[in-house]
Design a protein around this motif. Structure first.
Motif, PDB file in Angstrom:
ATOM      1  N   ILE A   1      -0.893  10.655  -6.676  1.00  0.00           N
ATOM      2  CA  ILE A   1      -1.298   9.332  -7.175  1.00  0.00           C
ATOM      3  C   ILE A   1      -1.199   8.316  -6.046  1.00  0.00           C
ATOM      4  CG2 ILE A   1      -0.894   7.512  -8.869  1.00  0.00           C
ATOM      5  CD1 ILE A   1       0.622   9.646 -10.546  1.00  0.00           C
ATOM      6  N   GLU A   2      -2.321   7.682  -5.742  1.00  0.00           N
ATOM      7  CA  GLU A   2      -2.350   6.592  -4.764  1.00  0.00           C
ATOM      8  C   GLU A   2      -2.278   5.275  -5.533  1.00  0.00           C
ATOM      9  OE1 GLU A   2      -6.022   7.011  -2.681  1.00  0.00           O
ATOM     10  OE2 GLU A   2      -5.462   8.918  -1.788  1.00  0.00           O
TER      11      GLU A   2
ATOM     12  N   PHE B   1       0.856  -1.180   0.000  1.00  0.00           N
ATOM     13  CA  PHE B   1       0.000   0.000   0.000  1.00  0.00           C
ATOM     14  C   PHE B   1       0.893   1.232   0.000  1.00  0.00           C
ATOM     15  CE2 PHE B   1      -2.362  -3.456   1.848  1.00  0.00           C
ATOM     16  CZ  PHE B   1      -3.615  -3.336   1.260  1.00  0.00           C
ATOM     17  N   LEU B   2       0.852   1.980  -1.081  1.00  0.00           N
ATOM     18  CA  LEU B   2       1.698   3.156  -1.192  1.00  0.00           C
ATOM     19  C   LEU B   2       0.982   4.392  -0.665  1.00  0.00           C
ATOM     20  CD1 LEU B   2       2.719   1.130  -3.452  1.00  0.00           C
ATOM     21  CD2 LEU B   2       3.777   3.145  -4.432  1.00  0.00           C
ATOM     22  N   ALA B   3       1.741   5.250  -0.006  1.00  0.00           N
ATOM     23  CA  ALA B   3       1.230   6.580   0.320  1.00  0.00           C
ATOM     24  C   ALA B   3       1.044   7.314  -0.998  1.00  0.00           C
ATOM     25  CB  ALA B   3       2.229   7.322   1.200  1.00  0.00           C
ATOM     26  N   GLY B   4       0.244   8.337  -0.999  1.00  0.00           N
ATOM     27  CA  GLY B   4       0.069   9.104  -2.223  1.00  0.00           C
ATOM     28  C   GLY B   4       1.396   9.663  -2.704  1.00  0.00           C
ATOM     29  N   ALA B   5       1.729   9.372  -3.963  1.00  0.00           N
ATOM     30  CA  ALA B   5       2.958   9.908  -4.554  1.00  0.00           C
ATOM     31  C   ALA B   5       2.709  11.368  -4.912  1.00  0.00           C
ATOM     32  CB  ALA B   5       3.347   9.103  -5.788  1.00  0.00           C
ATOM     33  N   CYS B   6       3.573  12.230  -4.405  1.00  0.00           N
ATOM     34  CA  CYS B   6       3.417  13.673  -4.591  1.00  0.00           C
ATOM     35  C   CYS B   6       4.492  14.201  -5.536  1.00  0.00           C
ATOM     36  CB  CYS B   6       3.527  14.370  -3.233  1.00  0.00           C
ATOM     37  SG  CYS B   6       2.227  13.877  -2.094  1.00  0.00           S
ATOM     38  N   PRO B   7       4.289  15.384  -6.113  1.00  0.00           N
ATOM     39  CA  PRO B   7       5.249  15.953  -7.052  1.00  0.00           C
ATOM     40  C   PRO B   7       6.367  16.718  -6.347  1.00  0.00           C
ATOM     41  CG  PRO B   7       3.345  17.369  -6.943  1.00  0.00           C
ATOM     42  CD  PRO B   7       3.052  16.180  -6.062  1.00  0.00           C
TER      43      PRO B   7
END
Length: 136
Positions: free
Chosen positions: A127-128, A33-39
């Motif tokens: 992106i989750e 389960f990935l944390a939300g990928a941020c820019p």
């Protein structure tokens, strides 16, 4: 490494969507389960300010890094949720196009959502994702 994700399509549903409608993994798969990928860059600064596609690209790059740390790749992703801070459909499509191209033939079930605001200053995209891997 064997892939654990099976993408499911249904002839009873429209083929307009650019993704599978469901995905399964075997019972012995390890879920990631990935944390939300941020820019964000390596220093924690938001990149590509004002650019939905540019931020989506940085999110994908950061997601690849997080997946690698868990022993996974984009091909191990089961599903995604792409969050875009905008009320304009064109902005959502700009971000989605980058994500869709990154996944290529591995067109996982996805949700694309317009939201009012995201957590970091100048952040437009997040992106989750959930992935599954079979350990050797």
């Amino acid at each position: 490494m064997p892939r654990s994700v099976t993408l499911i399509r249904s002839a009873a549903l429209s083929d307009v969507a650019e993704y599978a409608y469901a995905a399964t993994v075997p019972a012995d798969a390890r879920l990631v389960f990935l944390a939300g990928a941020c820019p964000l860059d390596a220093d924690g600064a938001t990149v590509a300010v004002g650019d939905h596609a540019g931020q989506a690209a940085q999110c994908v790059a950061n997601m690849r890094t997080a997946l690698a740390a868990a022993g996974a790749t984009l091909e191990d992703v089961i599903s995604t949720r792409v969050l875009v801070a905008s009320t304009r459909q064109e902005d959502l499509v700009a971000a989605w196009t980058v994500v869709r191209e990154a996944f290529g033939a591995h067109d996982v079930p996805s949700t694309l959502m317009g939201v009012t605001v995201l957590g970091y200053h100048d952040q437009l995209v997040e992106i989750e994702a959930v992935a599954a891997v079979l350990d050797d």
